[in-house]
Scaffold this motif. Sequence first.
Motif, PDB file in Angstrom:
ATOM      1  N   GLY A 144       5.410   2.623  -1.293  1.00  0.00           N
ATOM      2  CA  GLY A 144       3.788   2.232  -1.427  1.00  0.00           C
ATOM      3  C   GLY A 144       3.742   0.942  -0.556  1.00  0.00           C
ATOM      4  N   LYS A 145       2.513   0.402  -0.618  1.00  0.00           N
ATOM      5  CA  LYS A 145       2.039  -0.808   0.052  1.00  0.00           C
ATOM      6  C   LYS A 145       3.054  -1.836  -0.693  1.00  0.00           C
ATOM      7  CE  LYS A 145      -2.662   0.336   0.671  1.00  0.00           C
ATOM      8  NZ  LYS A 145      -4.118   0.353   0.414  1.00  0.00           N
ATOM      9  N   PRO A 146       3.880  -2.875   0.210  1.00  0.00           N
ATOM     10  CA  PRO A 146       3.458  -3.239   1.541  1.00  0.00           C
ATOM     11  C   PRO A 146       4.152  -2.471   2.862  1.00  0.00           C
ATOM     12  CG  PRO A 146       4.948  -4.840   0.689  1.00  0.00           C
ATOM     13  CD  PRO A 146       4.655  -3.746  -0.584  1.00  0.00           C
ATOM     14  N   SER A 147       4.966  -1.392   2.378  1.00  0.00           N
ATOM     15  CA  SER A 147       5.481  -0.381   3.266  1.00  0.00           C
ATOM     16  C   SER A 147       4.168   0.076   3.990  1.00  0.00           C
ATOM     17  CB  SER A 147       6.245   0.485   2.808  1.00  0.00           C
ATOM     18  OG  SER A 147       7.509   0.145   2.114  1.00  0.00           O
ATOM     19  N   PRO A 148       4.420   0.423   5.205  1.00  0.00           N
ATOM     20  CA  PRO A 148       3.557   1.078   6.212  1.00  0.00           C
ATOM     21  C   PRO A 148       2.964   2.359   5.889  1.00  0.00           C
ATOM     22  CG  PRO A 148       5.488   0.763   7.512  1.00  0.00           C
ATOM     23  CD  PRO A 148       5.615   0.223   6.133  1.00  0.00           C
ATOM     24  N   ASP A 149       3.810   3.220   5.040  1.00  0.00           N
ATOM     25  CA  ASP A 149       3.618   4.621   5.188  1.00  0.00           C
ATOM     26  C   ASP A 149       2.346   5.275   4.997  1.00  0.00           C
ATOM     27  OD1 ASP A 149       7.011   5.497   4.802  1.00  0.00           O
ATOM     28  OD2 ASP A 149       6.488   3.397   4.355  1.00  0.00           O
ATOM     29  N   ILE A 150       1.528   4.641   3.971  1.00  0.00           N
ATOM     30  CA  ILE A 150       0.204   5.277   3.638  1.00  0.00           C
ATOM     31  C   ILE A 150      -0.612   5.159   5.026  1.00  0.00           C
ATOM     32  CG2 ILE A 150      -0.605   3.085   2.801  1.00  0.00           C
ATOM     33  CD1 ILE A 150      -1.763   5.055   0.498  1.00  0.00           C
ATOM     34  N   TYR A 151      -0.706   4.167   5.694  1.00  0.00           N
ATOM     35  CA  TYR A 151      -1.437   4.149   6.765  1.00  0.00           C
ATOM     36  C   TYR A 151      -1.077   5.019   7.919  1.00  0.00           C
ATOM     37  CZ  TYR A 151      -4.420   0.647   4.637  1.00  0.00           C
ATOM     38  OH  TYR A 151      -5.295  -0.019   3.573  1.00  0.00           O
ATOM     39  N   GLU A 193      -8.887  -3.744   4.175  1.00  0.00           N
ATOM     40  CA  GLU A 193      -7.958  -4.100   3.303  1.00  0.00           C
ATOM     41  C   GLU A 193      -8.537  -5.373   2.297  1.00  0.00           C
ATOM     42  OE1 GLU A 193      -5.537  -3.358   0.967  1.00  0.00           O
ATOM     43  OE2 GLU A 193      -4.871  -1.594   1.945  1.00  0.00           O
ATOM     44  N   ASP A 194      -8.264  -5.542   0.958  1.00  0.00           N
ATOM     45  CA  ASP A 194      -8.589  -6.799   0.272  1.00  0.00           C
ATOM     46  C   ASP A 194      -7.359  -7.291  -0.183  1.00  0.00           C
ATOM     47  OD1 ASP A 194      -8.753  -5.680  -3.169  1.00  0.00           O
ATOM     48  OD2 ASP A 194      -8.065  -4.226  -1.634  1.00  0.00           O
ATOM     49  N   GLY A 195      -6.321  -6.499  -0.247  1.00  0.00           N
ATOM     50  CA  GLY A 195      -4.972  -7.215  -0.934  1.00  0.00           C
ATOM     51  C   GLY A 195      -4.040  -7.453   0.141  1.00  0.00           C
ATOM     52  N   VAL A 196      -3.278  -8.402  -0.383  1.00  0.00           N
ATOM     53  CA  VAL A 196      -2.380  -8.897   0.883  1.00  0.00           C
ATOM     54  C   VAL A 196      -1.067  -7.877   1.050  1.00  0.00           C
ATOM     55  CG1 VAL A 196      -0.456 -10.658   0.898  1.00  0.00           C
ATOM     56  CG2 VAL A 196      -2.539 -11.448  -0.074  1.00  0.00           C
ATOM     57  N   PRO A 197      -0.626  -7.188  -0.010  1.00  0.00           N
ATOM     58  CA  PRO A 197       0.205  -6.129   0.326  1.00  0.00           C
ATOM     59  C   PRO A 197      -0.388  -5.114   1.276  1.00  0.00           C
ATOM     60  CG  PRO A 197       0.332  -6.498  -2.205  1.00  0.00           C
ATOM     61  CD  PRO A 197      -0.927  -7.401  -1.472  1.00  0.00           C
ATOM     62  N   GLY A 198      -1.508  -4.873   1.123  1.00  0.00           N
ATOM     63  CA  GLY A 198      -2.221  -3.936   2.108  1.00  0.00           C
ATOM     64  C   GLY A 198      -2.520  -4.279   3.364  1.00  0.00           C
ATOM     65  N   VAL A 199      -2.773  -5.786   3.603  1.00  0.00           N
ATOM     66  CA  VAL A 199      -2.812  -6.215   5.052  1.00  0.00           C
ATOM     67  C   VAL A 199      -1.361  -6.409   5.422  1.00  0.00           C
ATOM     68  CG1 VAL A 199      -3.063  -8.435   6.468  1.00  0.00           C
ATOM     69  CG2 VAL A 199      -4.658  -7.748   4.280  1.00  0.00           C
ATOM     70  N   ILE A 200      -0.098  -6.495   4.640  1.00  0.00           N
ATOM     71  CA  ILE A 200       1.134  -6.036   5.337  1.00  0.00           C
ATOM     72  C   ILE A 200       1.179  -4.873   5.879  1.00  0.00           C
ATOM     73  CG2 ILE A 200       3.556  -6.467   4.792  1.00  0.00           C
ATOM     74  CD1 ILE A 200       2.706  -8.567   2.700  1.00  0.00           C
ATOM     75  N   ALA A 201       0.926  -4.001   5.015  1.00  0.00           N
ATOM     76  CA  ALA A 201       1.164  -2.464   5.254  1.00  0.00           C
ATOM     77  C   ALA A 201       0.422  -2.046   6.653  1.00  0.00           C
ATOM     78  CB  ALA A 201       0.607  -1.628   4.234  1.00  0.00           C
ATOM     79  N   GLY A 202      -0.653  -2.682   6.644  1.00  0.00           N
ATOM     80  CA  GLY A 202      -1.340  -2.391   8.130  1.00  0.00           C
ATOM     81  C   GLY A 202      -0.839  -2.930   9.221  1.00  0.00           C
ATOM     82  N   ARG A 203      -0.576  -4.149   9.201  1.00  0.00           N
ATOM     83  CA  ARG A 203       0.221  -5.001  10.180  1.00  0.00           C
ATOM     84  C   ARG A 203       1.718  -3.953  10.622  1.00  0.00           C
ATOM     85  NH1 ARG A 203      -1.097  -9.566  12.801  1.00  0.00           N
ATOM     86  NH2 ARG A 203       0.374  -8.410  14.370  1.00  0.00           N
ATOM     87  N   ARG A 204       2.190  -3.877   9.576  1.00  0.00           N
ATOM     88  CA  ARG A 204       3.492  -3.341   9.639  1.00  0.00           C
ATOM     89  C   ARG A 204       3.391  -1.596  10.338  1.00  0.00           C
ATOM     90  NH1 ARG A 204       6.912  -3.408   4.434  1.00  0.00           N
ATOM     91  NH2 ARG A 204       8.565  -2.958   5.599  1.00  0.00           N
ATOM     92  N   ALA A 205       2.256  -0.998  10.162  1.00  0.00           N
ATOM     93  CA  ALA A 205       1.910  -0.030  10.850  1.00  0.00           C
ATOM     94  C   ALA A 205       1.519   0.012  12.210  1.00  0.00           C
ATOM     95  CB  ALA A 205       0.662   0.791   9.972  1.00  0.00           C
ATOM     96  N   GLY A 206       1.442  -1.213  12.669  1.00  0.00           N
ATOM     97  CA  GLY A 206       1.009  -1.616  14.147  1.00  0.00           C
ATOM     98  C   GLY A 206      -0.462  -1.296  14.501  1.00  0.00           C
TER      99      GLY A 206
END
Length: 275
Positions: free
Chosen positions: A162-169, A196-209
């Motif tokens: 799950g977030k902050p991993s990029p998989d969901i995006y 995104e509103d959450g920090v883990p979600g921002v990280i997930a999005g950035r890690r997804a490129g």
Amino acid sequence: MVKARTDFPPVRACLFDMDGLLLDSEDKYTLCHNILLQTHNAGPMTWDIKSQLQGRPANEAILRVLSFFNLSHVNPDSYTTDLHRIQEREFPKAQPLPGVEALLQTLSTSENGGRKIHIALATSSHEGHFKLKTQHLEDMFGVFTKERRILGDDKRIPKGRGKPSPDIYLVALKAINDTLDEGEEEIKPEECLVFEDGVPGVIAGRRAGMRVVWVPHQGLANLYAGREAEVLAGRGEGDEILDEHQLGQVDDGWGEQLVSLVGFPYERYGIVAGK
């Protein structure tokens, strides 16, 4: 000093978190936890712990809550059951946040270089909770076709990713690419804009490129005051991130913070609104 990138291709896909971004359900989560925590003579929940829960799988979030409030004697399964009982009462009261309905409707009729903008939902909420929060808002959520609704219990998301991993995006982008009209070119990660509103979600999005728009709750914005650039680089929780190559650099131009979704700057992302 990193030079901000300015030569991005126009956005072709917009990927949306839900809780706290589209709906006021993050406030509902806080309310539900506080009601339950009070019965254990604990709480209230503050943004110190709240910020660690956003976008995370439910079981992981609850373990963090129990640890934060020194409730190791409380059985996580029992806490979860009690919490769900309260949520079943409160979640159906969720309402859209300012600017959301207009943004979704505009994107559904917008284009980029003659090509339509594709949208998908990427929420950590499981199907049961998703229905509780959205069944009274079917018109608004109708813009997300079923195959482009990626929920927290989607089997395409590997366990523990799950977030902050990029998989969901990345799953959301694949869902879009798998359902493009004939003749449409496959969409690349850098052509995606994550909301995104959450920090883990921002990280997930950035890690997804992908590029990211961060719209934090005012309480979260206050907590991260002075560290906004780190969050937008995907470095808001650095101790947890192992894949350095997937992180951004401070002020690299891939992220932007907004106060709300009212008056979204479409032209900044190469989107011709309502065409």
